[in-house]
Design an enzyme around this catalytic site. Structure first.
Site, PDB file in Angstrom:
ATOM      1  CG  HIS A 309      -2.056   0.818   0.980  1.00  0.00           C
ATOM      2  ND1 HIS A 309      -1.932   2.333   1.428  1.00  0.00           N
ATOM      3  CD2 HIS A 309      -3.268   0.624   0.750  1.00  0.00           C
ATOM      4  CE1 HIS A 309      -3.196   2.850   0.988  1.00  0.00           C
ATOM      5  NE2 HIS A 309      -4.026   1.798   0.710  1.00  0.00           N
ATOM      6  CG  ASP A 367      -8.675  -4.493  -2.578  1.00  0.00           C
ATOM      7  OD1 ASP A 367     -10.008  -4.170  -2.467  1.00  0.00           O
ATOM      8  OD2 ASP A 367      -7.987  -3.440  -3.217  1.00  0.00           O
TER       9      ASP A 367
END
Ligand code: ACO
Length: 431
Positions: A309, A367
């Site tokens: 991320h 996710d």
């Protein structure tokens, strides 16, 4: 914002180039205000991917990526997810504070009254191939909303902006469910005003005119949580896209559509779909080392989807909550031995012990586990990103509204470092 100190920029001979104000937020790193940089020095900043650039000030969402903290209007995501009321979070993001019980009831009723879409909108679906990706249809149909709801498109009017916000929060789930029904050739289901926001969505997805669908409360709670976890994430790619589109004065439906288009990419919201496809591709625990090696190989384009991320250099707090939700949902459905979940847990364990992932601080993101929950809820893989868009619509609209209300707002117009041809004349034969 009053600057607390200044940042002094010197040239190579230690001569003063300019002094820039340093701004302080309520929490988080200080920010050097470079607005006067070009005027004072004739230079721009260069920051591809905006890794060091704050594009705006905002009081909606705060992330501390090093510590794995996510706050909506100051409230920790863990606490909001535990309460599990998505529309309460929508109210909080939109109107700054949590609603009272009466305010929440009024808000829920208001949303419920706007869940139907204009009947003519259904004609749009017929123009799409049945096998079109749901996100392709979303981009077309949500974009078309401005052609139907142009009675309230004065973006300088708070009343109009609020009405557009309510319409978007209410209608996007109806459109998402319509995308699904269209893809499988079943009739669209109208919303049912007696149901809650999430129950209604699940019914529009899974009921048919012949068979009603009674939503399972555990699954409803799981979907409420998924929507809460996806509701906002400060200036991510799709939200920044919405802000940039809105900065020109474009209408809210057009701006949210720009956000949906951006979200679709595999590096962003498309990752939940990519994770499930990746797990299916890996297939078996014994294959994990091979795929980990591929993810580390710079000559291989394969990446471990659902890992890494831009902001989190620690475990994404949403991934933790999503993993817990996986356990609850699989338990409820009697799928304790779910192969994909076991594979995901093993893959996470392998990656978190691998020096490459440790050194680069690559942890599971939201996710990584959301696809497994959605899969267990019966939602097909190609619908995952549309569900993400449904949750993120509130974040997009809250940021759009904040931007329009910001007195500092100007059209977003980045500059560039030009590396192309210097001036030259056309060759004689082209003159
Ligand atoms: N697998 C393997 N290596 C990775 C991964 C991954 N998933 N993610 C990052 N890396 C490596 C990169 O190769 C790079 O290595 P290098 O320094 O040797 O060149 C380093 O880690 C930094 O990665 P960047 O791509 O530069 O980081 P950036 O902040 O630009 O990208 C992103 C973040 C896009 C999320 C990236 O980690 C990624 O592609 N992850 C997989 C896709 C994904 O899960 N996206 C969902 C994000 S969450 C969301 O949008 C809801």
């Amino acid at each position: 914002m009053t600057p607390t100190r200044t940042f002094t920029l010197l040239d190579e001979n230690s001569q003063l180039l300019c002094e820039l104000p340093v701004l302080k937020g309520t929490i988080g790193p200080d920010v050097i205000d470079v607005q006067a940089l070009y005027k004072n020095t004739g230079m721009f900043t260069y920051d591809p991917g905006f890794t060091s650039t704050a594009s705006c000030s905002s009081d909606i969402t705060y992330i501390d990526g090093e510590k794995g903290i996510l706050l909506y209007r100051g409230y920790p995501i863990e606490q909001l997810a535990k309460r599990g009321i998505f529309l309460e979070v929508c109210y909080l993001l939109l109107y700054d504070e949590l609603p009272t019980a009466d305010e929440l009831t009024a808000f829920e009723q208001n949303i419920t009254m706007h869940t139907m879409v204009h009947d003519q909108l259904t004609n749009f679906f017929k123009g799409f191939r049945r096998d079109a990706h749901p996100m392709a249809i979303m981009v077309g149909v949500v974009g078309a909303l401005s052609a139907f709801y142009h009675d309230a498109l004065d973006i300088t009017s708070k009343k109009d902006r609020d009405l557009s916000a309510i319409r978007l929060i209410a209608k996007v789930p109806t459109i998402v469910a319509m995308c699904y029904k269209y893809s499988i050739g079943l009739p669209f289901m109208y919303p049912n005003n007696k149901l809650s926001y999430v129950e209604n969505f699940m019914r529009m997805m899974f009921a048919t005119p012949c068979d009603d669908y009674v939503p399972n409360p555990v699954l409803v709670d799981a979907l409420e949580r998924i929507l809460i976890l996806h509701a906002d994430h400060e200036q991510n790619a799709s939200t920044s896209t919405v802000r940039l589109a809105g900065s020109s004065g474009a209408n809210p439906y057009a701006c949210i559509t720009a956000g949906i288009a951006c979200l679709w990419g595999a590096a962003h919201g498309g990752a939940n779909e990519a994770v499930l496809n990746m797990l299916k591709q890996i297939g078996d625990v014994s294959e994990i080392p091979k795929f980990i090696a591929r993810a580390k190989d710079k000559n291989d384009s394969f990446r471990l989807m659902g890992f890494g991320h831009r902001v989190y250099k620690n475990y994404d707090p949403r991934a933790k909550l999503m993993r817990a939700t996986c356990y609850e949902v699989l338990e409820e459905l009697g799928l304790h031995d779910d192969k994909l979940f076991k594979l995901a847990l093993e893959l996470e364990r392998f990656a978190l012990e691998d020096p490459y992932f440790i050194e680069k601080k690559l942890y599971p993101n939201v996710d990584f586990y959301s696809g497994i929950v959605l899969h267990a809820l019966g939602i097909p893989t190609n619908m995952f990103t549309a569900i993400f868009a449904m949750g993120r619509t509130i974040g997009w609209i809250a940021h759009w509204d904040e931007m329009i209300s910001d007195p500092e707002q100007r059209i977003g117009r980045p500059r560039q470092l030009f590396v192309g041809a210097t001036p030259r004349d056309l060759p004689p034969q082209h003159r």
